[in-house]
Motif scaffolding. Sequence first.
Motif, PDB file in Angstrom:
ATOM      1  N   SER A 339       0.810  -1.226   0.000  1.00  0.00           N
ATOM      2  CA  SER A 339       0.000   0.000   0.000  1.00  0.00           C
ATOM      3  C   SER A 339       0.841   1.273   0.000  1.00  0.00           C
ATOM      4  O   SER A 339       0.295   2.371  -0.161  1.00  0.00           O
ATOM      5  CB  SER A 339      -0.924   0.009   1.225  1.00  0.00           C
ATOM      6  N   ALA A 340       2.159   1.155   0.180  1.00  0.00           N
ATOM      7  CA  ALA A 340       3.025   2.327   0.277  1.00  0.00           C
ATOM      8  C   ALA A 340       2.909   3.274  -0.918  1.00  0.00           C
ATOM      9  O   ALA A 340       2.760   4.492  -0.737  1.00  0.00           O
ATOM     10  CB  ALA A 340       4.477   1.894   0.488  1.00  0.00           C
ATOM     11  N   PRO A 341       2.968   2.776  -2.170  1.00  0.00           N
ATOM     12  CA  PRO A 341       2.856   3.708  -3.309  1.00  0.00           C
ATOM     13  C   PRO A 341       1.536   4.460  -3.335  1.00  0.00           C
ATOM     14  O   PRO A 341       1.503   5.659  -3.646  1.00  0.00           O
ATOM     15  CB  PRO A 341       2.998   2.780  -4.535  1.00  0.00           C
ATOM     16  N   PHE A 342       0.448   3.762  -2.997  1.00  0.00           N
ATOM     17  CA  PHE A 342      -0.862   4.416  -2.990  1.00  0.00           C
ATOM     18  C   PHE A 342      -0.974   5.416  -1.840  1.00  0.00           C
ATOM     19  O   PHE A 342      -1.532   6.502  -2.002  1.00  0.00           O
ATOM     20  CB  PHE A 342      -1.970   3.358  -2.889  1.00  0.00           C
ATOM     21  N   ALA A 343      -0.436   5.029  -0.670  1.00  0.00           N
ATOM     22  CA  ALA A 343      -0.462   5.932   0.487  1.00  0.00           C
ATOM     23  C   ALA A 343       0.365   7.178   0.209  1.00  0.00           C
ATOM     24  O   ALA A 343      -0.038   8.299   0.546  1.00  0.00           O
ATOM     25  CB  ALA A 343       0.067   5.216   1.724  1.00  0.00           C
ATOM     26  N   LYS A 344       1.519   6.996  -0.424  1.00  0.00           N
ATOM     27  CA  LYS A 344       2.385   8.138  -0.758  1.00  0.00           C
ATOM     28  C   LYS A 344       1.661   9.111  -1.675  1.00  0.00           C
ATOM     29  O   LYS A 344       1.637  10.329  -1.436  1.00  0.00           O
ATOM     30  CB  LYS A 344       3.662   7.627  -1.424  1.00  0.00           C
ATOM     31  N   LYS A 345       1.057   8.581  -2.726  1.00  0.00           N
ATOM     32  CA  LYS A 345       0.349   9.435  -3.685  1.00  0.00           C
ATOM     33  C   LYS A 345      -0.827  10.157  -3.035  1.00  0.00           C
ATOM     34  O   LYS A 345      -1.039  11.354  -3.252  1.00  0.00           O
ATOM     35  CB  LYS A 345      -0.144   8.588  -4.857  1.00  0.00           C
ATOM     36  N   ALA A 346      -1.579   9.424  -2.198  1.00  0.00           N
ATOM     37  CA  ALA A 346      -2.757  10.021  -1.547  1.00  0.00           C
ATOM     38  C   ALA A 346      -2.357  11.113  -0.564  1.00  0.00           C
ATOM     39  O   ALA A 346      -2.940  12.200  -0.551  1.00  0.00           O
ATOM     40  CB  ALA A 346      -3.563   8.933  -0.841  1.00  0.00           C
ATOM     41  N   MET A 347      -1.343  10.830   0.265  1.00  0.00           N
ATOM     42  CA  MET A 347      -0.931  11.802   1.282  1.00  0.00           C
ATOM     43  C   MET A 347      -0.322  13.051   0.654  1.00  0.00           C
ATOM     44  O   MET A 347      -0.603  14.173   1.084  1.00  0.00           O
ATOM     45  CB  MET A 347       0.070  11.155   2.244  1.00  0.00           C
ATOM     46  N   GLU A 348       0.521  12.863  -0.346  1.00  0.00           N
ATOM     47  CA  GLU A 348       1.138  14.022  -0.994  1.00  0.00           C
ATOM     48  C   GLU A 348       0.106  14.819  -1.778  1.00  0.00           C
ATOM     49  O   GLU A 348       0.254  16.032  -1.947  1.00  0.00           O
ATOM     50  CB  GLU A 348       2.275  13.569  -1.907  1.00  0.00           C
ATOM     51  N   GLY A 349      -0.939  14.147  -2.259  1.00  0.00           N
ATOM     52  CA  GLY A 349      -1.995  14.862  -2.965  1.00  0.00           C
ATOM     53  C   GLY A 349      -2.898  15.656  -2.038  1.00  0.00           C
ATOM     54  O   GLY A 349      -3.367  16.739  -2.387  1.00  0.00           O
ATOM     55  N   MET A 350      -3.132  15.127  -0.836  1.00  0.00           N
ATOM     56  CA  MET A 350      -4.019  15.787   0.121  1.00  0.00           C
ATOM     57  C   MET A 350      -3.315  16.889   0.910  1.00  0.00           C
ATOM     58  O   MET A 350      -3.923  17.906   1.242  1.00  0.00           O
ATOM     59  CB  MET A 350      -4.598  14.759   1.089  1.00  0.00           C
ATOM     60  N   PHE A 351      -2.041  16.682   1.209  1.00  0.00           N
ATOM     61  CA  PHE A 351      -1.320  17.619   2.068  1.00  0.00           C
ATOM     62  C   PHE A 351      -0.062  18.104   1.345  1.00  0.00           C
ATOM     63  O   PHE A 351       0.887  17.330   1.153  1.00  0.00           O
ATOM     64  CB  PHE A 351      -0.937  16.954   3.400  1.00  0.00           C
ATOM     65  N   TRP A 352      -0.071  19.365   0.940  1.00  0.00           N
ATOM     66  CA  TRP A 352       1.041  19.918   0.167  1.00  0.00           C
ATOM     67  C   TRP A 352       2.323  20.004   1.000  1.00  0.00           C
ATOM     68  O   TRP A 352       3.418  20.102   0.458  1.00  0.00           O
ATOM     69  CB  TRP A 352       0.677  21.308  -0.341  1.00  0.00           C
ATOM     70  N   PHE A 353       2.211  19.955   2.333  1.00  0.00           N
ATOM     71  CA  PHE A 353       3.406  20.049   3.165  1.00  0.00           C
ATOM     72  C   PHE A 353       3.914  18.669   3.591  1.00  0.00           C
ATOM     73  O   PHE A 353       4.711  18.545   4.513  1.00  0.00           O
ATOM     74  CB  PHE A 353       3.135  20.900   4.417  1.00  0.00           C
ATOM     75  N   PHE A 354       3.450  17.623   2.885  1.00  0.00           N
ATOM     76  CA  PHE A 354       3.843  16.261   3.238  1.00  0.00           C
ATOM     77  C   PHE A 354       4.994  15.790   2.361  1.00  0.00           C
ATOM     78  O   PHE A 354       4.997  15.991   1.145  1.00  0.00           O
ATOM     79  CB  PHE A 354       2.651  15.310   3.076  1.00  0.00           C
ATOM     80  N   THR A 355       5.998  15.175   2.974  1.00  0.00           N
ATOM     81  CA  THR A 355       7.111  14.547   2.267  1.00  0.00           C
ATOM     82  C   THR A 355       7.203  13.096   2.730  1.00  0.00           C
ATOM     83  O   THR A 355       7.416  12.844   3.918  1.00  0.00           O
ATOM     84  CB  THR A 355       8.447  15.265   2.553  1.00  0.00           C
ATOM     85  N   TYR A 356       7.009  12.174   1.812  1.00  0.00           N
ATOM     86  CA  TYR A 356       6.951  10.756   2.183  1.00  0.00           C
ATOM     87  C   TYR A 356       8.304  10.266   2.674  1.00  0.00           C
ATOM     88  O   TYR A 356       9.324  10.390   1.982  1.00  0.00           O
ATOM     89  CB  TYR A 356       6.499   9.926   0.981  1.00  0.00           C
ATOM     90  N   ARG A 357       8.317   9.722   3.887  1.00  0.00           N
ATOM     91  CA  ARG A 357       9.540   9.171   4.479  1.00  0.00           C
ATOM     92  C   ARG A 357       9.199   7.806   5.076  1.00  0.00           C
ATOM     93  O   ARG A 357       8.686   7.721   6.196  1.00  0.00           O
ATOM     94  CB  ARG A 357      10.088  10.087   5.575  1.00  0.00           C
ATOM     95  N   PRO A 358       9.462   6.714   4.355  1.00  0.00           N
ATOM     96  CA  PRO A 358       9.149   5.371   4.887  1.00  0.00           C
ATOM     97  C   PRO A 358       9.971   5.067   6.134  1.00  0.00           C
ATOM     98  O   PRO A 358      11.100   5.554   6.290  1.00  0.00           O
ATOM     99  CB  PRO A 358       9.526   4.443   3.729  1.00  0.00           C
ATOM    100  N   THR A 359       9.409   4.263   7.021  1.00  0.00           N
ATOM    101  CA  THR A 359      10.097   3.921   8.268  1.00  0.00           C
ATOM    102  C   THR A 359       9.719   2.509   8.704  1.00  0.00           C
ATOM    103  O   THR A 359       8.625   2.016   8.381  1.00  0.00           O
ATOM    104  CB  THR A 359       9.729   4.918   9.381  1.00  0.00           C
ATOM    105  N   VAL A 360      10.623   1.869   9.428  1.00  0.00           N
ATOM    106  CA  VAL A 360      10.355   0.530   9.978  1.00  0.00           C
ATOM    107  C   VAL A 360      10.204   0.594  11.498  1.00  0.00           C
ATOM    108  O   VAL A 360      10.069  -0.444  12.151  1.00  0.00           O
ATOM    109  CB  VAL A 360      11.495  -0.451   9.615  1.00  0.00           C
ATOM    110  N   LEU A 361      10.222   1.810  12.053  1.00  0.00           N
ATOM    111  CA  LEU A 361      10.157   1.970  13.503  1.00  0.00           C
ATOM    112  C   LEU A 361       8.951   1.278  14.133  1.00  0.00           C
ATOM    113  O   LEU A 361       9.101   0.588  15.157  1.00  0.00           O
ATOM    114  CB  LEU A 361      10.175   3.458  13.866  1.00  0.00           C
ATOM    115  N   PRO A 362       7.732   1.419  13.584  1.00  0.00           N
ATOM    116  CA  PRO A 362       6.581   0.739  14.208  1.00  0.00           C
ATOM    117  C   PRO A 362       6.763  -0.777  14.278  1.00  0.00           C
ATOM    118  O   PRO A 362       6.393  -1.406  15.276  1.00  0.00           O
ATOM    119  CB  PRO A 362       5.413   1.115  13.287  1.00  0.00           C
ATOM    120  N   PHE A 363       7.337  -1.367  13.232  1.00  0.00           N
ATOM    121  CA  PHE A 363       7.543  -2.821  13.237  1.00  0.00           C
ATOM    122  C   PHE A 363       8.600  -3.212  14.264  1.00  0.00           C
ATOM    123  O   PHE A 363       8.472  -4.237  14.930  1.00  0.00           O
ATOM    124  CB  PHE A 363       7.967  -3.286  11.842  1.00  0.00           C
ATOM    125  N   VAL A 364       9.651  -2.396  14.397  1.00  0.00           N
ATOM    126  CA  VAL A 364      10.703  -2.672  15.381  1.00  0.00           C
ATOM    127  C   VAL A 364      10.144  -2.617  16.797  1.00  0.00           C
ATOM    128  O   VAL A 364      10.502  -3.413  17.668  1.00  0.00           O
ATOM    129  CB  VAL A 364      11.867  -1.680  15.227  1.00  0.00           C
TER     130      VAL A 364
END
Length: 399
Positions: A339-364
Amino acid sequence: SMALSVVLLNLTVVFTGGFDMDKYVSNFFNADFVVADAAYFQFKHFCEEQTVSRNVVDRISAQNGVEEVAKVFATKNGEAHAYMTEELFVKVESVWNPPETIEMLLESVPRSDDGRVKWQAQVLGMEAGALKYTETIEGDITKLNDPDGKCIAVVEANLRWAEPGDTVTLDYDGRVYEYEGAAVVSVPYSLGYRYSGGNYYLLPSETLCEHSEREDILCAAFEVEDAEEEAMEQFLNHYTGNLETGYDYESKFTIREEFEDVRRMCFLVGVVISFVVGMIGVLNFFNSILTGILTRRREFAMLQAIGMTGRQLMCMLVCEGLMYAVGAVGCATVVSLLSAPFAKKAMEGMFWFFTYRPTVLPFVVVTPVFILLGIAVPVGMYRLVAKQPVVERLRECEN
């Protein structure tokens, strides 16, 4: 449910972690500080009572560390009008009004001798220090430096009132001037009119003041040395809060605080939702393990009757619990990656101040918790059942 909670938590962390403060601040704010009448920050129409006093500007300018002061002049509500063709008037007004209302306006609106419509205009006059914050969309804004004052920039706000090369006619309470459209520009929100109105134009401050024969300051922008920003923040807070209470200010500090408030709120909502879904998942996991043990009591009793030790049985249940836990994390990882590509596109489209930064912290963070649950829950449930002797469990199952 456990996998869904991890997915939601990951989305929350990615979402709030992607909030880009630099993008947020640069869109809303350009100068270090902007001072104006308090009504200016409340989106009220610019009128006589809201004109910023030069004494106030001079007092603030005298503070330590002020590197540059840029005043923004403006025509007040109803003070300037533009002449436009009927076709352009209909095009502009159709954005906000139905055809019936436009027909009524056309019947009552004043016109020039050649039939053009006279309609309210908003005109800014910026000093050079403020002009540098504008963004040129089309044309050449340097033409505004024409010493004859014959060039004007059109401010794009939903619509363009004119194009580069067009003739723009403005009427300042009976004083009519014609300009050549030099450029289409975007004016920062923090330095322009904060409400929608009529035609929107930009001139150098000297030209506007000369042609309108007025010097009404809408707001003033201040650039301050980095080392003195905190001191200026304290000064303005005291100055507008105690001495000049009719004034207010915005700064990068206030915008950053607003940004952090938005981020904290989004993070809190996301964490609460993830926690609720996670608790449902844990309860489902607890229920699944307990139900599995209770329904398999005969099986476990028979295994122990033919020689399986309690430790071996416990290890088997722990392995099953770990399969649930690791499976949940694995499913969450796969879903998050897909879902990452779709989430990235949706978030950047909805919020102009958003920069997609993937993270593994929640899984860790979540994986050890799930592993602990995968061990603790089966062990706890088994110990409750194991208190009953094997013979009694076999007898109960036969009955």
